[in-house]
Enzyme design. Structure first.
Site, PDB file in Angstrom:
ATOM      1  N   LYS A  19       1.060  -1.392  -0.109  1.00 17.69           N
ATOM      2  CA  LYS A  19      -0.329   0.406   0.363  1.00 17.69           C
ATOM      3  C   LYS A  19       1.006   0.881   0.046  1.00 17.69           C
ATOM      4  CE  LYS A  19      -3.981   1.651   2.831  1.00 17.69           C
ATOM      5  NZ  LYS A  19      -4.861   1.753   4.325  1.00 17.69           N
TER       6      LYS A  19
ATOM      7  N   SER B 122      -9.609   1.736   2.828  1.00 16.38           N
ATOM      8  CA  SER B 122      -8.713   2.682   1.921  1.00 16.38           C
ATOM      9  C   SER B 122      -8.025   1.926   1.447  1.00 16.38           C
ATOM     10  CB  SER B 122      -7.714   3.575   3.227  1.00 16.38           C
ATOM     11  OG  SER B 122      -7.051   3.191   3.842  1.00 16.38           O
TER      12      SER B 122
ATOM     13  N   SER C  28      -9.677  -0.638   7.266  1.00 16.03           N
ATOM     14  CA  SER C  28      -9.115  -0.166   5.900  1.00 16.03           C
ATOM     15  C   SER C  28      -8.944  -1.973   4.873  1.00 16.03           C
ATOM     16  CB  SER C  28      -8.126   0.635   5.964  1.00 16.03           C
ATOM     17  OG  SER C  28      -9.115   1.688   6.181  1.00 16.03           O
TER      18      SER C  28
END
Lengths: 482, 95
Positions: free
Chosen positions: A76, A151, A175
């Protein structure tokens, strides 16, 4: 070979069935073909990946390779990666090349894994749909009109689309687990403090935790082995022995006591999601588990509590973006105040500004006790709900999200977007570990079963998830690409 | 608790976030809805409940007061928008 689980791929490498370079080339070609549409990567580190894959193959040829050497994955774009652009999905960090690496990145590199690049995300991890990224929304590989969740939406979509067998995510209020559910993959949020936060761009420091997103619980166990542990550079990381998380994967579930929180099956839960989750629980009963109803009485206070604590911490953490030391700087500032104000106004997106304003307001003089202190008190009550439940049962089960993936652009009101995290957010407030595992579909949209365990019971959590994946094939389903 | 236009401008100033009046109007609306949602906390009886700052109630560990980091100023300044001779450049503060 590209569609194997992460664990199967690692076994294939060890057995000499294929080389890391072949895997990496194959996956890079897929990224090139599919990702212009899905948009799961912000940066693809092609040359570094091929270099590292070759090094891992050479290491293996010398007989010196560990279990994960040469294994491809993605990070990420919230993990600082030395020499690589690290954006947190924000214009603010659009040109930020990290001068150091996160502990998670260093640990993964030390095991010989090969990062293919940095995945898209909601700006500063604030969002539940990945629509808040400066680099554009990510599409759900199961249906390109749907969001992937957020997210960590880019990480989830990249794994679901077969662009990587695993990716690292972070989870502050859901997330990892909610996008894992929306994309039909397995995602683990470890206990707060189990994994170092050093070098992870901070959102809400008392809630943030990194974890693996992959195709199976076994994959997550292998990756947690690599990243867990105390780190002197993160004073909130916990000094506690890291077990081998793969060791008890196959332990029998006889006598397992499962609690179903009444509050997780109430109003607002999609009937298709509920049916899939209840079917999954029946699978556990057939494996010898006993099921009882439990109550988490403060469940409906979790979202209000989170939306005081997380924005307050964010407003403090994001004060470092001042246009002076790194990040976006406005053109021709009139004076220092103008430099701060315009750099931040230009660099941050809407949702980030909203949370900075809420956090600054609730922490400001005259409001602190009514909001922040009150929320911290209620946080203790929420944690106590879980401690009480775990006196009676070994694990809790329920849906990871109230609905399956929704359409891009469908949630325009911030508060209704916040409600997406109704089943995940309390877990971060309590600091316990949770995992989402694929448990069926509503039409073509995947459903995630969330399993929760007491603090530091990740090995048991993974054992319970793995047992389900040995007798079901939901985690093996793949969306049709091209 | 209601939030007003002036509160939003005050928070924006405290956060050094540039907002014009039209922006502030929009945020009054959003923030009001968020704070209305949050206001449910006020109904909860928390008498005698200690605030929870860390989910494991951990305390801050201490270490010896020794220099442990090397000087990497040059590396850290490579990502800065404007530097000169090891210093960060900002608009003139003192006339």
């Amino acid at each position: 070979m590209l569609d194997l689980t992460f664990a199967e791929m690692a076994r294939g490498l060890a057995a000499g069935e294929f080389k890391s370079v072949e895997l990496v080339r194959g996956l890079l070609a897929r990224i090139e073909r599919l990702d212009p549409e899905i948009n799961s990567f912000v940066t693809v580190t092609r040359d570094q990946a091929l270099e590292r894959a070759e090094a891992a193959d050479a290491q293996r040829a010398r007989g010196e390779a560990g279990v994960l050497a040469g294994m491809p994955l993605a990070l990420k774009d919230i993990f600082c990666t030395e020499g690589v652009r690290t954006t947190a999905g924000s214009k603010m960090l659009g040109n930020f090349v990290a001068p150091y690496s996160a502990t998670v990145v260093e640990k993964l590199a030390a095991t010989g894994t090969v990062s293919l690049g940095k995945t898209n995300m909601d700006e500063f991890a604030m969002g539940s749909s990945n629509e808040n990224s400066h680099f554009g929304p990510v599409k759900n590989p199961w249906d390109h009109s749907l969001v992937p969740g957020g997210s960590s939406g880019g990480s989830a979509a990249a794994v679901a689309a077969g662009l990587v067998p695993a990716a690292m995510g972070t989870d502050t209020g859901g997330s990892i687990r909610q996008p894992a559910a929306f994309c039909g993959i397995t995602g683990l949020k470890p206990t707060y403090g189990r994994v170092s936060r050093y070098g992870i761009i901070a959102y809400a420091s008392s809630l943030d935790q990194a974890g693996p997103m992959a195709r199976s619980a076994e994959d997550c166990a292998l990756l947690l082995n690599a990243i867990a542990g105390h780190d002197p550079r993160d004073s909130t990381s916990v000094s506690r022995v890291v077990p081998d998380y793969t060791r008890d994967l196959d332990a029998p579930l006889d006598g397992l006591k499962i609690g179903l929180p009444t509050e997780y099956f109430g109003d607002g839960l999609d009937p298709g999601v509920e049916a899939a989750v209840r079917d999954a629980v029946k699978v556990y009963e057939s494996l010898g588990a006993r099921v009882v109803e439990v109550s988490l009485p403060h469940t409906d206070l979790a979202i209000p509590t989170y939306y005081v604590i997380a924005p307050a911490e964010a407003s403090s953490n994001l004060s470092r973006y001042d246009g002076v030391r790194f990040g976006h700087r406005c053109a021709n500032p009139l004076d220092l105040e103008d430099l701060y104000k315009r750099s931040r106004a230009e660099g941050f997106g809407e949702e980030v500004k909203r949370r900075i304003l809420i956090g600054t307001h609730t922490l400001s003089e005259g409001f602190f006790d009514a909001y922040y202190r009150k929320a911290q008190q209620v946080r203790r009550l929420i944690r106590q709900d879980f401690l009480d439940a775990f006196d009676k049962v070994d694990v809790l089960m329920g849906p990871a999200a109230p609905t399956p993936a929704f359409a891009l652009g469908a949630q325009s009101d911030p508060v209704s977007m916040y409600l997406q995290d109704i089943y995940t957010i309390a877990i971060n407030l309590a600091g316990i570990p949770g995992i989402s595992v694929p448990a069926g579909f509503v039409g073509n949209r995947p459903v995630g079963l969330q399993i929760l365990a007491p603090h530091f019971a990740e090995a048991h959590l993974l054992n319970v998830a793995h047992a389900f994946q040995k007798v079901t094939d939901w985690h093996q389903r793949r969306p049709v690409q091209d | 608790m209601a939030i007003e236009h002036a509160d939003v401008l005050r928070a924006a100033h405290l956060a050094r976030l540039g907002l014009d009046n039209a922006d502030a109007d929009r945020y009054v609306d959003d923030l009001t809805r968020i704070l209305n949602m949050v206001d449910r906390l006020r109904e909860v009886d928390t008498e005698g409940v200690a605030p929870l700052a860390h989910p494991l109630d951990a305390t801050q560990p201490l270490r010896a007061d020794e220099v442990t980091e090397p000087d990497r100023r040059d590396v850290y300044q490579r990502c800065a928008p404007a530097v000169s001779e090891g210093l960060y450049l900002v608009p003139r503060v003192v006339e």
